[in-house]
Design a protein around this motif. Structure first.
Motif, PDB file in Angstrom:
ATOM      1  N   LEU A 129       0.802  -1.225   0.000  1.00 48.82           N
ATOM      2  CA  LEU A 129       0.000   0.000   0.000  1.00 48.82           C
ATOM      3  C   LEU A 129       0.836   1.277   0.000  1.00 48.82           C
ATOM      4  CD1 LEU A 129      -2.738   1.555   0.274  1.00 48.82           C
ATOM      5  CD2 LEU A 129      -2.379   1.402   2.735  1.00 48.82           C
ATOM      6  N   PRO A 130       1.824   1.435   0.896  1.00 48.31           N
ATOM      7  CA  PRO A 130       2.561   2.703   0.919  1.00 48.31           C
ATOM      8  C   PRO A 130       3.193   3.071  -0.415  1.00 48.31           C
ATOM      9  CG  PRO A 130       3.005   1.464   2.909  1.00 48.31           C
ATOM     10  CD  PRO A 130       2.235   0.547   2.002  1.00 48.31           C
ATOM     11  N   ALA A 131       3.701   2.082  -1.141  1.00 44.70           N
ATOM     12  CA  ALA A 131       4.337   2.365  -2.428  1.00 44.70           C
ATOM     13  C   ALA A 131       3.321   2.863  -3.453  1.00 44.70           C
ATOM     14  CB  ALA A 131       5.046   1.122  -2.950  1.00 44.70           C
ATOM     15  N   TYR A 132       2.105   2.335  -3.415  1.00 40.07           N
ATOM     16  CA  TYR A 132       1.074   2.802  -4.345  1.00 40.07           C
ATOM     17  C   TYR A 132       0.532   4.162  -3.948  1.00 40.07           C
ATOM     18  CZ  TYR A 132       0.776  -1.332  -7.258  1.00 40.07           C
ATOM     19  OH  TYR A 132       1.057  -2.326  -8.169  1.00 40.07           O
ATOM     20  N   LEU A 133       0.411   4.377  -2.648  1.00 48.66           N
ATOM     21  CA  LEU A 133      -0.099   5.667  -2.179  1.00 48.66           C
ATOM     22  C   LEU A 133       0.890   6.787  -2.475  1.00 48.66           C
ATOM     23  CD1 LEU A 133      -2.265   7.219  -0.533  1.00 48.66           C
ATOM     24  CD2 LEU A 133      -0.959   6.616   1.525  1.00 48.66           C
ATOM     25  N   ALA A 134       2.174   6.490  -2.347  1.00 50.58           N
ATOM     26  CA  ALA A 134       3.216   7.516  -2.451  1.00 50.58           C
ATOM     27  C   ALA A 134       3.573   7.838  -3.892  1.00 50.58           C
ATOM     28  CB  ALA A 134       4.459   7.060  -1.688  1.00 50.58           C
ATOM     29  N   SER A 135       2.590   8.259  -4.651  1.00 52.74           N
ATOM     30  CA  SER A 135       2.842   8.657  -6.029  1.00 52.74           C
ATOM     31  C   SER A 135       3.486  10.038  -6.056  1.00 52.74           C
ATOM     32  CB  SER A 135       1.531   8.699  -6.817  1.00 52.74           C
ATOM     33  OG  SER A 135       0.667   9.692  -6.299  1.00 52.74           O
ATOM     34  N   PRO A 136       4.265  10.357  -7.096  1.00 52.84           N
ATOM     35  CA  PRO A 136       4.813  11.713  -7.214  1.00 52.84           C
ATOM     36  C   PRO A 136       3.725  12.780  -7.158  1.00 52.84           C
ATOM     37  CG  PRO A 136       5.858  10.244  -8.789  1.00 52.84           C
ATOM     38  CD  PRO A 136       4.728   9.469  -8.181  1.00 52.84           C
ATOM     39  N   GLN A 137       2.556  12.443  -7.700  1.00 48.02           N
ATOM     40  CA  GLN A 137       1.430  13.376  -7.700  1.00 48.02           C
ATOM     41  C   GLN A 137       0.998  13.722  -6.277  1.00 48.02           C
ATOM     42  OE1 GLN A 137      -1.948  11.816  -9.826  1.00 48.02           O
ATOM     43  NE2 GLN A 137      -2.831  13.834 -10.208  1.00 48.02           N
ATOM     44  N   LEU A 138       0.909  12.714  -5.414  1.00 48.67           N
ATOM     45  CA  LEU A 138       0.494  12.954  -4.032  1.00 48.67           C
ATOM     46  C   LEU A 138       1.583  13.691  -3.263  1.00 48.67           C
ATOM     47  CD1 LEU A 138      -1.765  11.945  -1.789  1.00 48.67           C
ATOM     48  CD2 LEU A 138       0.164  10.552  -1.049  1.00 48.67           C
ATOM     49  N   ILE A 139       2.811  13.233  -3.380  1.00 46.37           N
ATOM     50  CA  ILE A 139       3.905  13.779  -2.579  1.00 46.37           C
ATOM     51  C   ILE A 139       4.158  15.252  -2.889  1.00 46.37           C
ATOM     52  CG2 ILE A 139       6.402  13.633  -2.210  1.00 46.37           C
ATOM     53  CD1 ILE A 139       6.084  10.578  -2.468  1.00 46.37           C
ATOM     54  N   SER A 140       4.040  15.618  -4.163  1.00 51.39           N
ATOM     55  CA  SER A 140       4.370  16.986  -4.558  1.00 51.39           C
ATOM     56  C   SER A 140       3.156  17.899  -4.662  1.00 51.39           C
ATOM     57  CB  SER A 140       5.100  16.973  -5.903  1.00 51.39           C
ATOM     58  OG  SER A 140       4.259  16.447  -6.916  1.00 51.39           O
ATOM     59  N   SER A 141       1.973  17.373  -4.381  1.00 45.98           N
ATOM     60  CA  SER A 141       0.743  18.143  -4.574  1.00 45.98           C
ATOM     61  C   SER A 141       0.671  19.355  -3.645  1.00 45.98           C
ATOM     62  CB  SER A 141      -0.474  17.249  -4.327  1.00 45.98           C
ATOM     63  OG  SER A 141      -1.663  18.016  -4.339  1.00 45.98           O
ATOM     64  N   SER A 142       0.273  20.483  -4.205  1.00 48.11           N
ATOM     65  CA  SER A 142       0.046  21.684  -3.404  1.00 48.11           C
ATOM     66  C   SER A 142      -1.334  21.658  -2.755  1.00 48.11           C
ATOM     67  CB  SER A 142       0.172  22.934  -4.281  1.00 48.11           C
ATOM     68  OG  SER A 142      -0.793  22.903  -5.329  1.00 48.11           O
ATOM     69  N   GLU A 143      -2.178  20.710  -3.165  1.00 52.96           N
ATOM     70  CA  GLU A 143      -3.535  20.614  -2.617  1.00 52.96           C
ATOM     71  C   GLU A 143      -3.609  19.724  -1.378  1.00 52.96           C
ATOM     72  OE1 GLU A 143      -6.795  20.963  -5.866  1.00 52.96           O
ATOM     73  OE2 GLU A 143      -5.262  19.621  -6.682  1.00 52.96           O
ATOM     74  N   ILE A 144      -2.615  18.875  -1.192  1.00 55.91           N
ATOM     75  CA  ILE A 144      -2.582  18.027  -0.003  1.00 55.91           C
ATOM     76  C   ILE A 144      -2.071  18.863   1.170  1.00 55.91           C
ATOM     77  CG2 ILE A 144      -1.525  16.024   1.082  1.00 55.91           C
ATOM     78  CD1 ILE A 144      -3.595  15.261  -0.984  1.00 55.91           C
ATOM     79  N   GLN A 145      -2.886  19.000   2.190  1.00 53.04           N
ATOM     80  CA  GLN A 145      -2.534  19.824   3.348  1.00 53.04           C
ATOM     81  C   GLN A 145      -1.951  18.923   4.451  1.00 53.04           C
ATOM     82  OE1 GLN A 145      -5.351  23.003   4.403  1.00 53.04           O
ATOM     83  NE2 GLN A 145      -6.526  22.489   2.553  1.00 53.04           N
ATOM     84  N   TRP A 146      -0.698  18.552   4.242  1.00 52.66           N
ATOM     85  CA  TRP A 146      -0.065  17.575   5.126  1.00 52.66           C
ATOM     86  C   TRP A 146      -0.128  17.985   6.593  1.00 52.66           C
ATOM     87  CZ3 TRP A 146       0.508  13.005   3.286  1.00 52.66           C
ATOM     88  CH2 TRP A 146       0.880  12.795   1.949  1.00 52.66           C
TER      89      TRP A 146
END
Length: 263
Positions: free
Chosen positions: A48-65
């Protein structure tokens, strides 16, 4: 009240699966912020972590970590830097890759001082959930905004295994297990009732090795009466339309249950 049916998505590539999974997670975050100020997520290990950790998710400005609170759907009773640690895997695959300028999530691992006593380990992790979910009032169960899970080849999820007595646990939020059929034997896990009470539940399952178990989960076990039902099928049955499955085409080959190619 009908709970509807889970949604089963089949993708031709890892990239297309990751793209829709990102869109799904982003929508779950948006929905969560409409209810409260935090995005409370539980994750499992495996692939799961490898699939979740897409470049799109990691670099997204919309994800409010900085507004994420991340818990673990299950964890092995090992140090956090041990190869079997779900936290360690998640840190390596995702957390360490988040740019510092994008903010950092609050991550809640197990308390390693209790590794030698799984009941204490489970109790301590449950108290961490209580502090997050019931700080201001009493709640029977925590309600996660999103739980992200894998599906084992035997149909287990979290550390809830087929036929195990823990499947009947309906009081504890976090339970110990000392006889996991998959090593390591000692673990803690969210109970099935906590999983099925989440607002959204997503499974990520890929590879032709999952074909037979997915046939059982989707084509056979919804109709099982009385007999043993696989844990993943129990989640489908209890949570219905709250559940989404993100699979590649190889994993669902031969599955008769209706499939969709995108969100």
């Amino acid at each position: 009240m009908t709970l509807g049916h889970p949604k089963l998505y089949a993708y031709p590539s890892k990239e297309s699966l990751q793209s829709d999974l990102y869109t799904y997670v982003l929508q779950a975050q948006t929905d969560a912020f409409a209810r409260h100020s935090k995005f409370k997520v539980a994750v499992s290990g495996g692939s799961l972590p490898a699939y979740l950790a897409s470049p799109q998710l990691i670099s997204s400005s919309e994800i409010q970590w900085s507004k994420w609170e991340i818990f673990f759907a299950d964890e092995r009773a090992v140090p956090l830097d041990h190869p079997d640690s779900n936290y360690g895997l998640f840190k390596k695959e995702l957390l360490d890759k988040i740019p510092s300028e994008n903010g950092q999530p609050t991550v809640v691992p197990i308390d390693v001082q209790y590794l030698n006593d799984t009941q204490e380990l489970a109790d301590a992790y449950e108290q961490a959930l209580v502090r997050s979910f019931a700080a201001k009032d009493s709640v029977k169960l925590p309600i996660f905004d999103l739980i992200l899970l894998g599906c084992g080849p035997d149909g287990h999820c979290c550390s809830l295994f087929p036929g195990h007595p823990l499947l009947r646990e309906d009081v504890a939020w976090v339970a110990p297990i000392e006889d996991s059929p998959k090593p390591p034997a000692k673990r803690v896990t969210l109970s099935l009732s906590v999983v099925t009470h989440a607002v959204k539940i997503a499974f990520v399952t890929t590879g032709e090795g999952k074909q037979e178990v997915l046939k059982k989960i989707f084509d056979e076990h919804p109709d099982v009466q009385g007999g043993q039902v696989l844990p993943c099928a129990l989640v489908n049955r209890a949570a219905g339309e709250k559940v989404s499955w993100f699979c590649d085409e190889a994993a669902v080959k031969g599955v008769a249950f209706p499939k969709k190619s995108s969100l």
